[in-house]
Design a protein around this motif. Structure first.
Motif, PDB file in Angstrom:
ATOM      1  N   SER A 152     -18.444 -33.714 -22.220  1.00  0.00           N
ATOM      2  CA  SER A 152     -19.000 -34.205 -23.635  1.00  0.00           C
ATOM      3  C   SER A 152     -19.368 -32.817 -24.496  1.00  0.00           C
ATOM      4  O   SER A 152     -19.475 -33.300 -25.916  1.00  0.00           O
ATOM      5  CB  SER A 152     -20.427 -34.979 -22.885  1.00  0.00           C
ATOM      6  OG  SER A 152     -21.298 -35.320 -24.389  1.00  0.00           O
ATOM      7  N   THR A 188     -16.340 -32.066 -26.435  1.00  0.00           N
ATOM      8  CA  THR A 188     -15.840 -33.203 -27.575  1.00  0.00           C
ATOM      9  C   THR A 188     -16.864 -32.925 -28.579  1.00  0.00           C
ATOM     10  O   THR A 188     -16.486 -33.115 -29.784  1.00  0.00           O
ATOM     11  CB  THR A 188     -16.179 -34.890 -27.002  1.00  0.00           C
ATOM     12  OG1 THR A 188     -15.378 -34.977 -25.691  1.00  0.00           O
ATOM     13  CG2 THR A 188     -15.992 -35.793 -27.950  1.00  0.00           C
ATOM     14  N   TYR A 189     -18.167 -32.695 -28.324  1.00  0.00           N
ATOM     15  CA  TYR A 189     -19.360 -32.276 -29.550  1.00  0.00           C
ATOM     16  C   TYR A 189     -18.596 -31.194 -30.280  1.00  0.00           C
ATOM     17  O   TYR A 189     -18.720 -31.141 -31.407  1.00  0.00           O
ATOM     18  CB  TYR A 189     -20.667 -32.171 -28.895  1.00  0.00           C
ATOM     19  CG  TYR A 189     -21.747 -31.761 -29.883  1.00  0.00           C
ATOM     20  CD1 TYR A 189     -21.948 -32.456 -30.794  1.00  0.00           C
ATOM     21  CD2 TYR A 189     -22.007 -30.423 -30.054  1.00  0.00           C
ATOM     22  CE1 TYR A 189     -23.028 -32.053 -31.913  1.00  0.00           C
ATOM     23  CE2 TYR A 189     -22.754 -29.646 -30.856  1.00  0.00           C
ATOM     24  CZ  TYR A 189     -23.268 -30.600 -31.967  1.00  0.00           C
ATOM     25  OH  TYR A 189     -24.248 -30.124 -32.821  1.00  0.00           O
ATOM     26  N   GLN A 214     -15.806 -29.950 -30.472  1.00  0.00           N
ATOM     27  CA  GLN A 214     -14.555 -30.110 -31.112  1.00  0.00           C
ATOM     28  C   GLN A 214     -14.703 -30.954 -32.546  1.00  0.00           C
ATOM     29  O   GLN A 214     -14.176 -30.658 -33.491  1.00  0.00           O
ATOM     30  CB  GLN A 214     -13.495 -31.186 -30.373  1.00  0.00           C
ATOM     31  CG  GLN A 214     -12.906 -30.245 -29.229  1.00  0.00           C
ATOM     32  CD  GLN A 214     -11.969 -30.996 -28.333  1.00  0.00           C
ATOM     33  OE1 GLN A 214     -12.180 -32.369 -27.905  1.00  0.00           O
ATOM     34  NE2 GLN A 214     -10.982 -30.433 -27.531  1.00  0.00           N
ATOM     35  N   THR A 215     -15.758 -31.827 -32.447  1.00  0.00           N
ATOM     36  CA  THR A 215     -16.300 -32.588 -33.576  1.00  0.00           C
ATOM     37  C   THR A 215     -16.781 -31.669 -34.504  1.00  0.00           C
ATOM     38  O   THR A 215     -16.358 -31.849 -35.801  1.00  0.00           O
ATOM     39  CB  THR A 215     -17.188 -33.745 -33.178  1.00  0.00           C
ATOM     40  OG1 THR A 215     -16.579 -34.504 -32.197  1.00  0.00           O
ATOM     41  CG2 THR A 215     -17.488 -34.586 -34.525  1.00  0.00           C
ATOM     42  N   GLN A 216     -17.622 -30.967 -34.081  1.00  0.00           N
ATOM     43  CA  GLN A 216     -18.247 -29.800 -35.208  1.00  0.00           C
ATOM     44  C   GLN A 216     -17.039 -28.927 -35.896  1.00  0.00           C
ATOM     45  O   GLN A 216     -17.277 -28.550 -36.908  1.00  0.00           O
ATOM     46  CB  GLN A 216     -19.008 -28.890 -34.335  1.00  0.00           C
ATOM     47  CG  GLN A 216     -20.492 -29.732 -33.752  1.00  0.00           C
ATOM     48  CD  GLN A 216     -21.397 -30.078 -35.093  1.00  0.00           C
ATOM     49  OE1 GLN A 216     -21.461 -31.211 -35.515  1.00  0.00           O
ATOM     50  NE2 GLN A 216     -21.978 -29.147 -35.679  1.00  0.00           N
ATOM     51  N   ASN A 217     -16.068 -28.597 -34.908  1.00  0.00           N
ATOM     52  CA  ASN A 217     -15.154 -27.966 -35.387  1.00  0.00           C
ATOM     53  C   ASN A 217     -14.381 -28.361 -36.493  1.00  0.00           C
ATOM     54  O   ASN A 217     -14.073 -27.887 -37.625  1.00  0.00           O
ATOM     55  CB  ASN A 217     -14.108 -27.076 -34.194  1.00  0.00           C
ATOM     56  CG  ASN A 217     -13.101 -26.204 -34.510  1.00  0.00           C
ATOM     57  OD1 ASN A 217     -13.516 -25.170 -35.482  1.00  0.00           O
ATOM     58  ND2 ASN A 217     -12.101 -26.210 -34.122  1.00  0.00           N
ATOM     59  N   ALA A 218     -14.022 -29.637 -36.327  1.00  0.00           N
ATOM     60  CA  ALA A 218     -13.090 -30.392 -37.192  1.00  0.00           C
ATOM     61  C   ALA A 218     -14.110 -30.558 -38.536  1.00  0.00           C
ATOM     62  O   ALA A 218     -13.502 -30.413 -39.625  1.00  0.00           O
ATOM     63  CB  ALA A 218     -12.895 -32.099 -36.669  1.00  0.00           C
ATOM     64  N   SER A 219     -15.454 -30.585 -38.378  1.00  0.00           N
ATOM     65  CA  SER A 219     -16.289 -30.877 -39.365  1.00  0.00           C
ATOM     66  C   SER A 219     -16.435 -29.514 -40.268  1.00  0.00           C
ATOM     67  O   SER A 219     -16.133 -29.600 -41.499  1.00  0.00           O
ATOM     68  CB  SER A 219     -17.788 -31.319 -38.892  1.00  0.00           C
ATOM     69  OG  SER A 219     -18.720 -31.232 -40.097  1.00  0.00           O
ATOM     70  N   GLU A 228     -13.277 -28.922 -42.250  1.00  0.00           N
ATOM     71  CA  GLU A 228     -13.164 -29.745 -43.608  1.00  0.00           C
ATOM     72  C   GLU A 228     -13.936 -29.266 -44.510  1.00  0.00           C
ATOM     73  O   GLU A 228     -13.762 -28.981 -45.739  1.00  0.00           O
ATOM     74  CB  GLU A 228     -13.876 -31.271 -43.380  1.00  0.00           C
ATOM     75  CG  GLU A 228     -13.084 -32.223 -42.476  1.00  0.00           C
ATOM     76  CD  GLU A 228     -13.341 -33.481 -42.019  1.00  0.00           C
ATOM     77  OE1 GLU A 228     -14.430 -33.804 -42.492  1.00  0.00           O
ATOM     78  OE2 GLU A 228     -12.867 -34.270 -41.248  1.00  0.00           O
TER      79      GLU A 228
END
Length: 108
Positions: A59, A62-63, A65-70, A73
């Motif tokens: 978890s 995943t968090y 990775q989401t932050q990294n993608a954000s 961007e």
């Protein structure tokens, strides 16, 4: 007769020893069963705790990775805005240069 009595005594002692040995065997078998059950419970508990730990780590990954993608961007957006600003600045510099040349020609 004396030999028969000694043989009988030895046989009785052997029977008592065998009975005690059998009782000890049963006690040992029960203890081993208990230890086996405890070990299985410990393994199950540890396995569950380990799985919960791994799920928590998954978890967190995943968090992140989401932050990294954000963040990627946001960085891409900032780079685009920076390039746009650089382009506008160059355009303004060109206008100022043209105006400066025009003013210089007027005073010549």
């Amino acid at each position: 007769l004396d030999v028969m009595e000694r043989f009988k005594e030895r046989a009785e002692c052997a029977a008592i020893g065998l009975k005690n040995s059998k009782e000890e065997h049963i006690k040992l078998k029960n203890a081993m069963g208990s230890y086996k059950h405890e070990a299985q419970m410990l393994i199950a508990t540890q396995g569950k705790q380990f799985q919960e730990h791994m799920d928590k780590k998954d978890s967190e990954i995943t968090y992140l990775q989401t932050q990294n993608a954000s963040f990627k961007e946001e960085i891409q957006d900032l780079l685009k805005r920076s390039r746009d600003n650089d382009k506008k600045l160059l355009e303004k510099e060109a206008v100022i240069k043209d105006m400066t040349q025009s003013i210089t020609k007027l005073f010549q």
